[in-house]
Design a protein around this motif. Structure first.
Motif, PDB file in Angstrom:
ATOM      1  N   THR A  17      -7.533   2.049   3.621  1.00  8.82           N
ATOM      2  CA  THR A  17      -8.719   2.302   4.435  1.00  8.82           C
ATOM      3  C   THR A  17      -9.417   3.579   3.978  1.00  8.82           C
ATOM      4  O   THR A  17      -8.771   4.584   3.675  1.00  8.82           O
ATOM      5  CB  THR A  17      -8.320   2.441   5.921  1.00  8.82           C
ATOM      6  N   TRP A  60      -8.760  -0.485  -2.501  1.00  8.81           N
ATOM      7  CA  TRP A  60      -8.207  -1.598  -1.715  1.00  8.81           C
ATOM      8  C   TRP A  60      -6.718  -1.729  -2.002  1.00  8.81           C
ATOM      9  O   TRP A  60      -6.271  -1.548  -3.138  1.00  8.81           O
ATOM     10  CB  TRP A  60      -8.936  -2.884  -2.094  1.00  8.81           C
ATOM     11  N   GLY A 120     -13.376   1.060  10.837  1.00  8.21           N
ATOM     12  CA  GLY A 120     -12.975   0.758   9.473  1.00  8.21           C
ATOM     13  C   GLY A 120     -12.773   1.972   8.594  1.00  8.21           C
ATOM     14  O   GLY A 120     -12.519   1.834   7.396  1.00  8.21           O
ATOM     15  N   THR A 121     -12.875   3.173   9.183  1.00  3.81           N
ATOM     16  CA  THR A 121     -12.687   4.420   8.438  1.00  3.81           C
ATOM     17  C   THR A 121     -11.791   5.339   9.247  1.00  3.81           C
ATOM     18  O   THR A 121     -11.947   5.460  10.465  1.00  3.81           O
ATOM     19  CB  THR A 121     -14.037   5.116   8.176  1.00  3.81           C
TER      20      THR A 121
END
Length: 245
Positions: free
Chosen positions: A109, A106, A147-148
């Motif tokens: 991504t 974090w 999200g990837t």
């Protein structure tokens, strides 16, 4: 069923020779760690680097080393950055390969890959040599996930052979464009500091492989596991061939 070869014979023959003497014309020394020397070469188009690694581990059997490298099941057990790793087959093209998802810290991504790979066993310097080549490849049935970030510019060549005693000699040439808005200093920092950590983790994985295989043997309810047979089964999602003089 045998799969069509993915890479040319010349690619394997050329990279196999680099385990004996790497071609370092135009390359700069980067870092040295745990018996390996790392070099890099700048790629103006992407603003990133290609890397080469060459060295050895005097206490690691190359036959075990190559199995640990190819064993995607085991990789999920020892590499805590792996969020997903499994064989895949595209429903449209029938192409077989691997899906790999990596945990990025974090606030970065996560990245994932779809790629093909091929392993061949041949000879270099009079010794049995394992050569593995992998490259990113699109699999239409495995679309990008929300999200990837999908990495579509990745390749890697790995060569492993005996050092003539009880250890291994190894060579790696790789390039990875993680895409996204990653600062160049962060990529370079990760490359330099991540190398010693990864080598340490890989060494532990090699020495822990026999325990993993024992657990697999018990799960399968068999008396013994044929390591050569397991290696070929691990290559079911890629091409495996032996070419010996």
């Amino acid at each position: 069923m045998a799969l069509a070869t993915v890479f040319r014979d010349e690619e394997f023959e050329t990279v196999a020779q680099e385990v004996l003497e790497p071609n370092l014309d135009g390359w700069d020394f980067f870092v040295e760690s745990q018996g390996f020397r790392f070099y890099r070469r700048f790629e103006p188009k992407s603003g990133l680097y290609q890397y080469k690694m060459h060295g050895g581990m005097a206490d690691i059997d190359p036959e075990v080393f190559v199995q640990v490298y190819m064993d995607w099941e085991y990789r999920k057990a020892w590499d805590h950055y792996v969020l997903g790793l499994e064989p895949i087959k595209d429903k449209t093209t029938g192409k077989e390969g691997l899906y790999w998802c990596i945990d990025f810290p974090w606030p970065l991504t996560n990245r994932d890959y779809t790629f093909v790979r091929e392993m061949r066993v041949l000879e270099a310097g009079g010794r049995k040599t394992h050569v593995v080549i992998a490259k990113s490849h699109p699999f239409p049935s495995y679309a990008e996930k929300k999200g990837t970030i999908r990495v579509d510019d990745f390749w890697q060549c790995v060569v492993m052979q005996s050092d003539g005693a009880e250890g291994s000699r190894a060579f790696m040439h790789y390039y990875d464009n993680p895409k996204g808005k990653l600062p160049k200093w962060l990529i370079n920092w990760a490359a330099k500091t991540g190398v010693p950590q990864f080598l340490t983790t890989t060494r532990k994985a090699v020495f822990g492989y026999s325990d993993f295989l024992e657990r697999k043997r018990k799960e399968l309810g068999v008396d013994t596991l044929d390591n050569e047979d397991r290696l070929q089964k691990l290559c079911c999602n890629s091409v495996f061939s032996c070419t010996r003089p």
